[in-house]
Design an enzyme around this catalytic site. Sequence first.
Site, PDB file in Angstrom:
ATOM      1  N   HIS A  71      -6.193  -3.325 -10.158  1.00  0.00           N
ATOM      2  CA  HIS A  71      -5.949  -1.902 -10.433  1.00  0.00           C
ATOM      3  C   HIS A  71      -5.437  -1.779 -11.863  1.00  0.00           C
ATOM      4  CE1 HIS A  71      -6.127  -0.734  -6.118  1.00  0.00           C
ATOM      5  NE2 HIS A  71      -5.658  -1.961  -5.923  1.00  0.00           N
ATOM      6  N   HIS A  73       2.387   5.546 -14.250  1.00  0.00           N
ATOM      7  CA  HIS A  73       1.453   6.644 -14.563  1.00  0.00           C
ATOM      8  C   HIS A  73       2.002   7.562 -15.647  1.00  0.00           C
ATOM      9  CE1 HIS A  73      -0.735   6.168 -10.446  1.00  0.00           C
ATOM     10  NE2 HIS A  73      -1.239   5.399 -11.371  1.00  0.00           N
ATOM     11  N   PRO A  86      -8.909   8.155 -11.375  1.00  0.00           N
ATOM     12  CA  PRO A  86      -8.815   9.138 -12.457  1.00  0.00           C
ATOM     13  C   PRO A  86      -7.775  10.206 -12.143  1.00  0.00           C
ATOM     14  CG  PRO A  86     -10.855   9.421 -11.224  1.00  0.00           C
ATOM     15  CD  PRO A  86     -10.202   8.182 -10.681  1.00  0.00           C
ATOM     16  N   GLY A 117      -4.601   3.348  -2.417  1.00  0.00           N
ATOM     17  CA  GLY A 117      -3.440   4.207  -2.204  1.00  0.00           C
ATOM     18  C   GLY A 117      -2.609   3.744  -1.029  1.00  0.00           C
ATOM     19  N   GLU A 130      -4.561  -2.791   5.800  1.00  0.00           N
ATOM     20  CA  GLU A 130      -3.625  -3.489   4.908  1.00  0.00           C
ATOM     21  C   GLU A 130      -2.276  -3.748   5.591  1.00  0.00           C
ATOM     22  OE1 GLU A 130      -3.481  -1.544   1.101  1.00  0.00           O
ATOM     23  OE2 GLU A 130      -1.961  -2.910   0.323  1.00  0.00           O
TER      24      GLU A 130
END
Length: 355
Positions: free
Chosen positions: A31, A89, A134, A200, A230
């Site tokens: 990522h 971010h 994005p 996510g 996960e």
Amino acid sequence: MDAVPDAAIRALTPSQLAFLEHLPKVELHAHLNGSIPLPLLRDLAREYASSPDAATTTSDDILAGVQRLQAGEAFTDIDDIFSVFPAIHALTSTPASLKRATGAVLSHFLDPPTSDSTYGSVASVAYIELRTTPRATPHMSRRVYLETVLDEIEARAPDAAALIVSLDRRMTPDVAQEVLALAVQLRREGRRVVGVDLCGDPRAGDMTAFVGLFRTARAEGLGVTLHIAETSGNSTAESKELLSCEPERLGHATYLDEEAREVVLARRTCIEICLTSNLSCKTVQQLQDHHIRHYLARNHPIAISTDDILPFRTSILGEYALLLAPKPVGLGLTESEVEAVARMGMESRFRNTLS
Ligand code: IMP
Ligand code: ZN
């Protein structure tokens, strides 16, 4: 105590280390915002602290996250890891900072210095499929975000780097639809988009809304990889729903039940294996219990990958060292077994199957 991959690197003989350094490897599950090399992150954090954005939007959580990252702290459970992404971010919310981050991530993987002051021994990969979600920010649209990342990726040779566009489980249906449309459009324009991903917080979102989007992606010729099962909290029904999109690859796939594993085995779906990530997030308790053993025993395609080198303090060399180092530090595979695993990763590239 050594981080798990560091201990594995230290347990190798010089000849084993040289073998891993020269082994042709690919990185298929990284990522972007989890892979920013720490020195650049520190620079971005310093610059951010004196920017107008910091004055208007900085919350205490972002500041605390940046401080932990700056200190080079490892993140040690799944809540921890998802709590830090907002801070990262904040640092890559302009085209200029995103461009620098992308360039640095590509350099880390494709042409790293032979020894790195932060990561110790490092090795390059022959090819990377970098993935990113994005984001629309006050400084750029989602399209500009993707174009900025693609410009850096396309500055590399066509057989060295490509982009996977991530859809986040927390996206609203409208945003998810917009992101998929962008991936399709950019690919049609000849940009180097090879696939889409579902990522996510694994505990968030309702996957029903996403299934149609991934089917469309496949029909458009995009590769599909999905983070699946996960955590132990991901239901069997959810995994079944995600598998109905017939993804070519799966991220983690830690808690697939027997029926789902049979489907995966029959379809030869590649499993992207991120050992340190799973151990750090504590979704796998011990290396020797990792589900990689299930797939190794069946000669099933896997791709050894790093996930997020920044919070997990790992590298592609560290992940391969975990295969080769003797037990209990590593899995004790032979060099020819490790070579076969590396070849499986190579053969699982989306670029193999896409025009
Ligand atoms: P980005 O997509 O480049 O912004 O990279 C960070 C994003 O990757 C995070 O916000 C998460 O959505 C996703 N991500 C990183 N690690 C994991 C993981 O282990 N599981 C699921 N998603 C992840
Ligand atoms: Zn991941």
